[in-house]
Motif scaffolding. Structure first.
Motif, short mmCIF file in Angstrom:
data_model
loop_
_atom_site.label_atom_id
_atom_site.label_comp_id
_atom_site.label_asym_id
_atom_site.label_seq_id
_atom_site.Cartn_x
_atom_site.Cartn_y
_atom_site.Cartn_z
N LEU A 1 -5.46 3.00 6.19
CA LEU A 1 -6.65 3.73 5.77
C LEU A 1 -6.74 3.89 4.26
O LEU A 1 -5.75 4.20 3.60
CB LEU A 1 -6.68 5.11 6.43
CG LEU A 1 -6.78 5.10 7.95
CD1 LEU A 1 -6.68 6.52 8.49
CD2 LEU A 1 -8.07 4.45 8.39
N GLY A 2 -7.93 3.67 3.75
CA GLY A 2 -8.17 3.82 2.33
C GLY A 2 -7.66 2.66 1.50
O GLY A 2 -7.74 2.68 0.28
N LYS A 3 -7.14 1.63 2.14
CA LYS A 3 -6.57 0.48 1.44
C LYS A 3 -7.45 -0.74 1.71
O LYS A 3 -8.35 -0.71 2.53
CB LYS A 3 -5.16 0.18 1.92
CG LYS A 3 -4.22 1.36 1.93
CD LYS A 3 -3.60 1.57 0.58
CE LYS A 3 -2.67 2.76 0.67
NZ LYS A 3 -1.67 2.87 -0.24
N VAL A 4 -7.14 -1.82 1.02
CA VAL A 4 -7.82 -3.09 1.24
C VAL A 4 -6.78 -4.13 1.64
O VAL A 4 -5.57 -3.91 1.50
CB VAL A 4 -8.57 -3.57 -0.03
CG1 VAL A 4 -9.66 -2.59 -0.43
CG2 VAL A 4 -7.60 -3.81 -1.18
N VAL A 5 -7.24 -5.26 2.15
CA VAL A 5 -6.32 -6.37 2.42
C VAL A 5 -5.69 -6.75 1.09
O VAL A 5 -6.37 -6.94 0.09
CB VAL A 5 -7.08 -7.57 3.03
CG1 VAL A 5 -6.15 -8.77 3.15
CG2 VAL A 5 -7.65 -7.20 4.40
N TRP B 1 -6.41 -18.94 4.79
CA TRP B 1 -7.57 -18.16 5.24
C TRP B 1 -7.31 -16.67 5.03
O TRP B 1 -8.16 -15.94 4.51
CB TRP B 1 -7.88 -18.46 6.70
CG TRP B 1 -9.16 -17.84 7.16
CD1 TRP B 1 -10.40 -18.40 7.13
CD2 TRP B 1 -9.33 -16.52 7.71
NE1 TRP B 1 -11.33 -17.51 7.62
CE2 TRP B 1 -10.70 -16.36 7.98
CE3 TRP B 1 -8.47 -15.48 7.99
CZ2 TRP B 1 -11.22 -15.19 8.53
CZ3 TRP B 1 -8.98 -14.31 8.53
CH2 TRP B 1 -10.35 -14.18 8.79
N ALA B 2 -6.11 -16.21 5.41
CA ALA B 2 -5.77 -14.80 5.24
C ALA B 2 -5.73 -14.42 3.76
O ALA B 2 -6.22 -13.36 3.37
CB ALA B 2 -4.42 -14.50 5.91
N LYS B 3 -5.18 -15.28 2.94
CA LYS B 3 -5.11 -15.02 1.49
C LYS B 3 -6.51 -14.86 0.90
O LYS B 3 -6.74 -14.02 0.03
CB LYS B 3 -4.35 -16.16 0.79
CG LYS B 3 -4.27 -16.03 -0.70
CD LYS B 3 -3.31 -14.95 -1.12
CE LYS B 3 -3.13 -14.93 -2.63
NZ LYS B 3 -3.11 -13.59 -3.16
N ALA B 4 -7.45 -15.65 1.41
CA ALA B 4 -8.83 -15.58 0.92
C ALA B 4 -9.52 -14.26 1.29
O ALA B 4 -10.57 -13.93 0.74
CB ALA B 4 -9.64 -16.77 1.43
N ARG B 5 -8.97 -13.50 2.21
CA ARG B 5 -9.54 -12.20 2.62
C ARG B 5 -9.08 -11.08 1.71
O ARG B 5 -9.47 -9.93 1.89
CB ARG B 5 -9.15 -11.84 4.07
CG ARG B 5 -9.44 -12.91 5.10
CD ARG B 5 -10.88 -13.02 5.56
NE ARG B 5 -11.79 -13.80 4.79
CZ ARG B 5 -11.84 -15.13 4.67
NH1 ARG B 5 -10.95 -15.89 5.22
NH2 ARG B 5 -12.77 -15.73 3.98
N GLU B 6 -8.20 -11.36 0.76
CA GLU B 6 -7.69 -10.32 -0.13
C GLU B 6 -8.84 -9.53 -0.75
O GLU B 6 -9.80 -10.11 -1.23
CB GLU B 6 -6.82 -10.95 -1.22
CG GLU B 6 -6.00 -9.92 -1.97
CD GLU B 6 -4.92 -10.57 -2.81
OE1 GLU B 6 -5.01 -10.45 -4.04
OE2 GLU B 6 -4.00 -11.17 -2.23
N GLY B 7 -8.72 -8.22 -0.71
CA GLY B 7 -9.75 -7.34 -1.25
C GLY B 7 -10.73 -6.84 -0.21
O GLY B 7 -11.53 -5.94 -0.49
N ALA B 8 -10.69 -7.39 1.00
CA ALA B 8 -11.57 -6.91 2.07
C ALA B 8 -11.22 -5.46 2.41
O ALA B 8 -10.05 -5.07 2.40
CB ALA B 8 -11.43 -7.78 3.33
N ALA B 9 -12.22 -4.67 2.70
CA ALA B 9 -12.01 -3.26 3.05
C ALA B 9 -11.27 -3.14 4.37
O ALA B 9 -11.28 -4.05 5.20
CB ALA B 9 -13.36 -2.55 3.14
N TYR B 10 -10.62 -1.99 4.58
CA TYR B 10 -9.86 -1.73 5.80
C TYR B 10 -10.79 -1.34 6.94
O TYR B 10 -11.74 -0.59 6.75
CB TYR B 10 -8.83 -0.62 5.57
CG TYR B 10 -7.93 -0.41 6.77
CD1 TYR B 10 -6.89 -1.28 7.02
CD2 TYR B 10 -8.16 0.64 7.65
CE1 TYR B 10 -6.07 -1.11 8.12
CE2 TYR B 10 -7.35 0.82 8.75
CZ TYR B 10 -6.30 -0.06 8.98
OH TYR B 10 -5.51 0.11 10.08
N GLY C 1 -15.76 -9.46 7.04
CA GLY C 1 -16.02 -8.04 6.78
C GLY C 1 -14.72 -7.25 6.70
O GLY C 1 -13.69 -7.76 6.27
N LYS C 2 -14.76 -6.02 7.13
CA LYS C 2 -13.59 -5.16 7.11
C LYS C 2 -12.52 -5.72 8.05
O LYS C 2 -12.84 -6.27 9.10
CB LYS C 2 -13.97 -3.75 7.53
CG LYS C 2 -14.91 -3.06 6.58
CD LYS C 2 -15.24 -1.67 7.08
CE LYS C 2 -16.17 -0.96 6.12
NZ LYS C 2 -16.48 0.40 6.59
#
Length: 148
Positions: free
Chosen positions: A47-51, A83-92, A104-105
């Motif tokens: 919670l409150g974090k990003v990927v 693919w997972a690395k490219a999601r870095e910064g996605a909201a939780y 998305g999240k």
């Protein structure tokens, strides 16, 4: 002969054998991540974090945790990691019970599941509407090679 390690011994995740390996960290409800290099991994820490990325040499593991590989061709595991690395910064995303989406999240198990599902490998052992960390741990396509 050395004494067995006591409960105060810190156990680190440490390096993966191959890119695309995953881990299950034992807790409630559990936690997953996927290695995009031998040392570093992507995960959605809560919670409150990003990927974000993590360093396996500094990430502690609890008793009952595992490091695993996914059965598949090396190109699938490399592509899942990318693919997972490219999601870095996605909201939780807080919701686990209905998390089988690709964009998305993201929560931790959703990130790992979606990375492999995009490669044609479904690492959800029960096929329900949601994927939890233990579903990935218990799937027939995941093989544990290190226990903590």
């Amino acid at each position: 002969m050395a004494a067995p390690p006591g409960p105060d011994v810190v156990k680190y995740l440490n390096d993966a054998d191959t890119v695309g390996d995953i881990f299950y960290r034992h807790s409630a409800p559990g936690h997953n991540g996927i290695f995009y290099s031998l040392r570093y991994f992507e995960h959605a820490p809560g919670l409150g974090k990003v990927v974000t990325w993590g360093d396996s040499r500094k990430y502690t593991m609890s008793s009952g945790s595992r490091k695993m590989f996914v059965i598949g061709h090396w190109s699938q595991t490399d592509d899942a990691a990318a693919w997972a690395k490219a999601r870095e910064g996605a909201a939780y995303r807080k919701v686990f019970w209905d998390n089988k989406y690709y964009t998305g999240k993201m929560n931790c198990s959703q990130l790992v599941w979606a990375a492999y599902k995009k490669q044609g490998i479904d690492v959800d052992n029960n096929g329900g509407k949601g994927v939890y960390p233990r579903n990935i741990r218990d799937d027939n396509d995941t093989v544990s090679y290190k226990s903590y």
